[in-house]
Design a protein around this motif. Structure first.
Motif, PDB file in Angstrom:
ATOM      1  N   CYS A 111      38.975  86.311  15.435  1.00 20.05           N
ATOM      2  CA  CYS A 111      39.052  87.581  14.704  1.00 20.05           C
ATOM      3  C   CYS A 111      38.131  87.567  13.491  1.00 20.05           C
ATOM      4  N   ARG A 112      38.091  86.459  12.810  1.00 18.80           N
ATOM      5  CA  ARG A 112      37.148  86.331  11.683  1.00 18.80           C
ATOM      6  C   ARG A 112      35.715  86.495  12.165  1.00 18.80           C
ATOM      7  N   ALA A 113      35.419  85.868  13.308  1.00 16.77           N
ATOM      8  CA  ALA A 113      34.067  85.957  13.869  1.00 16.77           C
ATOM      9  C   ALA A 113      33.728  87.383  14.290  1.00 16.77           C
ATOM     10  N   ALA A 114      34.739  88.153  14.688  1.00 12.45           N
ATOM     11  CA  ALA A 114      34.514  89.527  15.144  1.00 12.45           C
ATOM     12  C   ALA A 114      34.406  90.515  13.991  1.00 12.45           C
ATOM     13  N   SER A 115      34.834  90.125  12.808  1.00 11.05           N
ATOM     14  CA  SER A 115      34.857  91.042  11.672  1.00 11.05           C
ATOM     15  C   SER A 115      33.462  91.249  11.097  1.00 11.05           C
ATOM     16  N   ALA A 116      33.121  92.509  10.919  1.00 10.49           N
ATOM     17  CA  ALA A 116      31.808  92.831  10.348  1.00 10.49           C
ATOM     18  C   ALA A 116      31.779  92.585   8.839  1.00 10.49           C
ATOM     19  N   ASN A 117      32.883  92.883   8.154  1.00 11.03           N
ATOM     20  CA  ASN A 117      32.863  92.864   6.694  1.00 11.03           C
ATOM     21  C   ASN A 117      33.846  91.906   6.041  1.00 11.03           C
ATOM     22  N   GLU A 118      34.808  91.410   6.781  1.00  7.76           N
ATOM     23  CA  GLU A 118      35.902  90.670   6.160  1.00  7.76           C
ATOM     24  C   GLU A 118      35.964  89.190   6.533  1.00  7.76           C
ATOM     25  N   LYS A 119      34.886  88.635   7.061  1.00  9.30           N
ATOM     26  CA  LYS A 119      34.933  87.237   7.513  1.00  9.30           C
ATOM     27  C   LYS A 119      35.219  86.263   6.377  1.00  9.30           C
ATOM     28  N   ASP A 120      34.885  86.612   5.153  1.00  9.54           N
ATOM     29  CA  ASP A 120      35.108  85.731   4.014  1.00  9.54           C
ATOM     30  C   ASP A 120      36.274  86.175   3.133  1.00  9.54           C
ATOM     31  N   ASN A 121      37.038  87.149   3.587  1.00  8.72           N
ATOM     32  CA  ASN A 121      38.165  87.651   2.811  1.00  8.72           C
ATOM     33  C   ASN A 121      39.208  86.540   2.633  1.00  8.72           C
ATOM     34  N   SER A 122      39.757  86.439   1.440  1.00  8.74           N
ATOM     35  CA  SER A 122      40.736  85.388   1.160  1.00  8.74           C
ATOM     36  C   SER A 122      42.083  85.622   1.857  1.00  8.74           C
ATOM     37  N   MET A 123      42.282  86.779   2.462  1.00  8.53           N
ATOM     38  CA  MET A 123      43.514  87.019   3.230  1.00  8.53           C
ATOM     39  C   MET A 123      43.615  86.060   4.412  1.00  8.53           C
ATOM     40  N   TRP A 124      42.482  85.606   4.924  1.00 13.44           N
ATOM     41  CA  TRP A 124      42.523  84.651   6.043  1.00 13.44           C
ATOM     42  C   TRP A 124      43.254  83.377   5.644  1.00 13.44           C
ATOM     43  N   ALA A 125      43.103  82.958   4.388  1.00 13.13           N
ATOM     44  CA  ALA A 125      43.800  81.750   3.914  1.00 13.13           C
ATOM     45  C   ALA A 125      45.314  81.981   3.900  1.00 13.13           C
ATOM     46  N   LEU A 126      45.737  83.186   3.524  1.00 11.32           N
ATOM     47  CA  LEU A 126      47.165  83.503   3.533  1.00 11.32           C
ATOM     48  C   LEU A 126      47.700  83.520   4.966  1.00 11.32           C
ATOM     49  N   ILE A 127      46.916  84.068   5.890  1.00 11.01           N
ATOM     50  CA  ILE A 127      47.306  84.064   7.308  1.00 11.01           C
ATOM     51  C   ILE A 127      47.438  82.623   7.800  1.00 11.01           C
ATOM     52  N   ASP A 128      46.476  81.790   7.455  1.00  8.51           N
ATOM     53  CA  ASP A 128      46.539  80.372   7.858  1.00  8.51           C
ATOM     54  C   ASP A 128      47.768  79.680   7.260  1.00  8.51           C
ATOM     55  N   ALA A 129      48.083  79.981   6.008  1.00  8.42           N
ATOM     56  CA  ALA A 129      49.235  79.356   5.355  1.00  8.42           C
ATOM     57  C   ALA A 129      50.544  79.803   6.011  1.00  8.42           C
ATOM     58  N   LEU A 130      50.630  81.070   6.380  1.00 11.26           N
ATOM     59  CA  LEU A 130      51.827  81.548   7.077  1.00 11.26           C
ATOM     60  C   LEU A 130      51.949  80.895   8.453  1.00 11.26           C
ATOM     61  N   ASN A 131      50.818  80.701   9.121  1.00  5.58           N
ATOM     62  CA  ASN A 131      50.837  80.011  10.408  1.00  5.58           C
ATOM     63  C   ASN A 131      51.299  78.560  10.237  1.00  5.58           C
ATOM     64  N   SER A 132      50.862  77.931   9.182  1.00  2.00           N
ATOM     65  CA  SER A 132      51.270  76.556   8.914  1.00  2.00           C
ATOM     66  C   SER A 132      52.779  76.479   8.659  1.00  2.00           C
ATOM     67  N   LEU A 133      53.305  77.444   7.911  1.00  3.06           N
ATOM     68  CA  LEU A 133      54.754  77.486   7.682  1.00  3.06           C
ATOM     69  C   LEU A 133      55.487  77.744   8.993  1.00  3.06           C
ATOM     70  N   ARG A 134      54.987  78.646   9.796  1.00  2.00           N
ATOM     71  CA  ARG A 134      55.611  78.933  11.091  1.00  2.00           C
ATOM     72  C   ARG A 134      55.667  77.669  11.937  1.00  2.00           C
ATOM     73  N   ASN A 135      54.580  76.914  11.967  1.00  2.00           N
ATOM     74  CA  ASN A 135      54.562  75.656  12.720  1.00  2.00           C
ATOM     75  C   ASN A 135      55.570  74.665  12.156  1.00  2.00           C
ATOM     76  N   GLN A 136      55.654  74.600  10.844  1.00  2.00           N
ATOM     77  CA  GLN A 136      56.622  73.712  10.198  1.00  2.00           C
ATOM     78  C   GLN A 136      58.046  74.095  10.589  1.00  2.00           C
ATOM     79  N   LEU A 137      58.355  75.375  10.536  1.00  3.20           N
ATOM     80  CA  LEU A 137      59.702  75.841  10.873  1.00  3.20           C
ATOM     81  C   LEU A 137      60.023  75.621  12.346  1.00  3.20           C
ATOM     82  N   SER A 138      59.013  75.699  13.189  1.00  4.10           N
ATOM     83  CA  SER A 138      59.219  75.558  14.629  1.00  4.10           C
ATOM     84  C   SER A 138      59.309  74.114  15.094  1.00  4.10           C
ATOM     85  N   HIS A 139      58.713  73.195  14.340  1.00  3.61           N
ATOM     86  CA  HIS A 139      58.593  71.830  14.844  1.00  3.61           C
ATOM     87  C   HIS A 139      59.207  70.759  13.956  1.00  3.61           C
ATOM     88  N   SER A 140      59.792  71.169  12.832  1.00  5.08           N
ATOM     89  CA  SER A 140      60.335  70.159  11.927  1.00  5.08           C
ATOM     90  C   SER A 140      61.453  70.756  11.078  1.00  5.08           C
TER      91      SER A 140
END
Length: 166
Positions: free
Chosen positions: A64-93
């Protein structure tokens, strides 16, 4: 040595109460993944291969980042990654300390993205649950704007695509 009784007690302990945080993160994560999957399906010429590729969430984020014309460097991607990391933590530990570290990262990223947002002001809600609900809401808004951008791209491509051969 862990006995069957110990395991059963641990299981009952874990399911005794509904975990709002886990529910919010898991459901929000699923909705966000659906939006990203739709965006990727609209971005490519043959979307039937997206599902069969069995991409993981983090791979969909990168595409999705690669497909984005204007938002590939938006800091929201880091928040999405952090939420994914928490989701993985909750699911596996069940490690509470690691969960708290991941929540702290989300809080720092959320505060940076939404300096006027205050999850602690949501009444009758655990502060961590409120934080994740608001962070997911912001991320869903962000990925929905990506979907809108990709829909516009799709329309432009379809305008210039030659008709199929008979």
């Amino acid at each position: 040595m862990t006995t069957r009784s110990d395991i059963e007690k641990r299981f009952v302990e874990q399911i005794r109460c509904v975990d709002d945080l886990a529910q919010i993160v898991l459901k929000g994560h699923l909705v966000m993944e659906e939006v990203m999957t739709e965006a990727l399906g609209r971005f490519v010429l043959n979307p039937e291969f997206i599902e069969s590729a069995r991409l993981q969430f983090h791979q969909k984020v990168k595409l999705c980042r690669a497909a984005s014309a204007n938002e590939k460097d938006n800091s929201m991607w880091a928040l999405i990654d952090a939420l994914n990391s928490l989701r993985n933590q909750l699911s596996h530990s069940l490690d509470a300390e690691k969960k708290q570290k991941k929540l702290q990262t989300i809080r720092e990223l959320y505060d940076r993205e939404f300096p006027d947002g205050n999850p602690d002001e949501i009444e009758d809600m655990n502060p961590d649950s409120a934080l994740c609900m608001l962070a997911l809401s912001g991320c869903l808004g962000f990925v929905s704007s990506l979907l809108a951008e990709i829909k516009t791209f799709e329309e432009m491509v379809n305008l210039h695509r030659p008709p199929p051969r008979a």
